[in-house]
Design a protein around this motif. Structure first.
Motif, PDB file in Angstrom:
ATOM      1  N   HIS A   1       2.438   1.865  -3.512  1.00 23.12           N
ATOM      2  CA  HIS A   1       1.425   2.244  -4.466  1.00 23.12           C
ATOM      3  C   HIS A   1       0.917   3.648  -4.373  1.00 23.12           C
ATOM      4  O   HIS A   1       1.008   4.385  -5.338  1.00 23.12           O
ATOM      5  CB  HIS A   1       0.070   1.170  -4.329  1.00 23.12           C
ATOM      6  CG  HIS A   1      -0.926   1.490  -5.218  1.00 23.12           C
ATOM      7  ND1 HIS A   1      -1.198   0.689  -6.281  1.00 23.12           N
ATOM      8  CD2 HIS A   1      -2.031   2.608  -5.051  1.00 23.12           C
ATOM      9  CE1 HIS A   1      -2.412   1.213  -6.855  1.00 23.12           C
ATOM     10  NE2 HIS A   1      -2.697   2.222  -6.281  1.00 23.12           N
ATOM     11  N   ASN A   2       0.707   3.676  -3.021  1.00 24.84           N
ATOM     12  CA  ASN A   2       0.229   5.375  -2.854  1.00 24.84           C
ATOM     13  C   ASN A   2       1.587   6.357  -3.017  1.00 24.84           C
ATOM     14  O   ASN A   2       1.170   7.493  -3.441  1.00 24.84           O
ATOM     15  CB  ASN A   2      -0.350   5.432  -1.409  1.00 24.84           C
ATOM     16  CG  ASN A   2      -1.842   4.874  -1.410  1.00 24.84           C
ATOM     17  OD1 ASN A   2      -2.164   4.362  -2.304  1.00 24.84           O
ATOM     18  ND2 ASN A   2      -2.150   4.781  -0.061  1.00 24.84           N
TER      19      ASN A   2
ATOM     20  N   TRP B   1      -4.465   3.789  -3.003  1.00 16.73           N
ATOM     21  CA  TRP B   1      -5.036   2.407  -2.268  1.00 16.73           C
ATOM     22  C   TRP B   1      -5.693   2.985  -0.977  1.00 16.73           C
ATOM     23  O   TRP B   1      -4.829   3.378  -0.063  1.00 16.73           O
ATOM     24  CB  TRP B   1      -4.002   1.584  -2.233  1.00 16.73           C
ATOM     25  CG  TRP B   1      -4.311   0.296  -1.799  1.00 16.73           C
ATOM     26  CD1 TRP B   1      -5.118  -0.031  -0.979  1.00 16.73           C
ATOM     27  CD2 TRP B   1      -3.498  -1.000  -2.087  1.00 16.73           C
ATOM     28  NE1 TRP B   1      -5.121  -1.438  -0.782  1.00 16.73           N
ATOM     29  CE2 TRP B   1      -4.028  -1.989  -1.349  1.00 16.73           C
ATOM     30  CE3 TRP B   1      -2.606  -1.232  -2.941  1.00 16.73           C
ATOM     31  CZ2 TRP B   1      -3.868  -3.449  -1.577  1.00 16.73           C
ATOM     32  CZ3 TRP B   1      -1.931  -2.705  -2.957  1.00 16.73           C
ATOM     33  CH2 TRP B   1      -2.635  -3.406  -2.206  1.00 16.73           C
TER      34      TRP B   1
ATOM     35  N   LYS C   1       0.779  -1.150   0.103  1.00 21.19           N
ATOM     36  CA  LYS C   1      -0.037   0.127  -0.010  1.00 21.19           C
ATOM     37  C   LYS C   1       0.805   1.159  -0.103  1.00 21.19           C
ATOM     38  O   LYS C   1       0.621   2.087  -0.750  1.00 21.19           O
ATOM     39  CB  LYS C   1      -0.929   0.113   1.318  1.00 21.19           C
ATOM     40  CG  LYS C   1      -1.730   1.411   1.393  1.00 21.19           C
ATOM     41  CD  LYS C   1      -2.559   1.050   2.644  1.00 21.19           C
ATOM     42  CE  LYS C   1      -3.291   2.623   2.856  1.00 21.19           C
ATOM     43  NZ  LYS C   1      -4.084   2.629   3.936  1.00 21.19           N
TER      44      LYS C   1
ATOM     45  N   ARG D   1      -7.974  -0.452  -5.686  1.00 19.41           N
ATOM     46  CA  ARG D   1      -7.660   0.638  -6.495  1.00 19.41           C
ATOM     47  C   ARG D   1      -8.291   0.631  -7.927  1.00 19.41           C
ATOM     48  O   ARG D   1      -8.881  -0.412  -8.504  1.00 19.41           O
ATOM     49  CB  ARG D   1      -6.114   0.586  -6.949  1.00 19.41           C
ATOM     50  CG  ARG D   1      -5.493  -0.470  -7.480  1.00 19.41           C
ATOM     51  CD  ARG D   1      -4.168  -0.369  -7.494  1.00 19.41           C
ATOM     52  NE  ARG D   1      -3.367  -1.686  -7.903  1.00 19.41           N
ATOM     53  CZ  ARG D   1      -3.072  -1.863  -9.151  1.00 19.41           C
ATOM     54  NH1 ARG D   1      -3.282  -0.929  -9.905  1.00 19.41           N
ATOM     55  NH2 ARG D   1      -2.397  -3.072  -9.508  1.00 19.41           N
TER      56      ARG D   1
END
Length: 248
Positions: free
Chosen positions: A178-179, A242, A175, A248
Motif C-alpha cells: 500500500h505505502n 497506511w 502495508k 487509510r
C-alpha cells in the motif's frame, strides 16, 4: 517484428477497442503511445519490453539445463511466469492489491474501471473516455495512462524484489504494498506540479490546466484546496499512506 510482438500488438489493439473506446489502432499509433511524454523513462522502457516480451522470464529459462525452474511461478502451482501471468493472473498479493488501489482512485473520477490486461496496459495511452454527452476528457485519459503504467511497473518491480532480493523467501505485507504505491503516486503528482514551473523549464513547461485536469477529483480533501493548487504545499493523492494504528 517477432511473433510475440505481433501477438501483443493484436491483444493491445482489441483491448483498446473493447475497453478504452479507442477503435482499432494501427501498430504505428500503439508504438507512438508507448513513447508518450506523459510517462517516465523507466515506464516507457517497461512498456516497450512488455510489448516485445523482452524480459528474461518464463520460456526464456526452459531451454537452459538446470535452470528450468526459474521460469515457473513459485506461488501458482507450476504456472509459467510470463508477463501476462504476472500482471493478470498471479496470486502474488502485490498484483491484486495494487490493481484494487488503482481502481479505487480511478473511480474517484466518476468512471468505470476497465478490465485490466496486458493489452489494456500497452494501449493505455490511447484511452478515449468521454462524458455522458460525448465530450472528450483529456485529463482523465492522461491520468489513466499514468495510473495504469505506474501500477503495472510497480507490480513488476515488487515481483523482481520478491524473487531476487527476497529469494522467494517471503511476500510483501499489505502495508508495504500500500505505502509503496501511495509513495509512487504522490511522487508522480509532485513531478507533474514541478514541470509547470516556467522559470525552470521555459517553453518546455507543462500547461497548468493539463495538470489540474489530470489530477482533479483524485486528491486528498480536494474541496478544501484552492482552485489552482499547483503551488500549494501538502497536496496528496486521495488514498493516504497506511500508518500504525490508523486506517487509510
Amino acid at each position: 517484428q517477432r511473433t510475440a510482438t505481433t501477438v501483443n500488438l493484436d491483444i493491445g489493439r482489441w483491448a483498446a477497442h473493447d475497453h478504452l473506446r479507442a477503435g482499432l489502432p494501427t501498430d504505428s499509433r500503439i508504438f507512438s503511445a508507448l513513447r508518450s511524454k506523459n510517462l517516465t523513462k523507466k515506464e516507457r522502457i517497461f512498456l516497450y519490453r512488455l510489448t516485445h516480451n523482452g524480459y528474461k522470464i518464463g520460456k526464456y529459462w526452459s531451454n537452459i539445463p538446470g535452470y528450468e525452474q526459474r521460469g515457473i511461478c513459485p506461488l501458482c502451482d507450476g504456472e509459467e511466469e510470463s508477463l501476462r501471468h504476472i500482471l493478470e493472473e498471479c496470486c502474488a498479493p502485490e498484483r491484486e492489491q495494487i490493481w484494487n488501489l488503482a481502481k479505487e482512485i480511478w473511480e474517484m473520477k466518476g468512471l468505470r474501471w476497465p478490465r485490466m490486461t496486458i493489452g489494456t496496459i500497452i494501449t493505455s495511452g490511447l484511452a478515449d473516455f468521454k462524458t455522458g454527452r460525448g465530450k472528450r476528457r483529456p485529463g482523465a485519459n492522461r491520468f489513466f495512462q499514468i495510473l495504469t503504467t505506474l501500477s503495472a511497473h510497480l507490480i513488476w518491480v515488487l515481483r523482481c524484489e520478491r524473487r531476487i532480493s527476497k529469494n522467494d523467501g517471503e511476500n510483501f505485507t499489505e502495508k508495504e504494498i500500500h505505502n509503496r504505491w501511495v509513495e509512487r503516486m504522490n511522487a508522480r503528482l509532485d513531478l507533474d506540479r514541478m514541470t509547470t514551473n516556467e522559470r525552470r523549464f521555459g517553453k518546455k513547461a507543462m500547461r497548468p490546466s493539463v495538470v489540474l485536469q489530470t489530477w482533479g477529483g483524485t486528491l486528498f480533501e480536494e474541496k478544501n484546496l484552492p482552485e489552482n493548487w499547483l503551488r500549494q504545499s501538502g497536496v496528496l493523492v486521495g488514498i493516504s499512506a497506511w500508518r500504525p494504528g490508523r486506517n487509510r
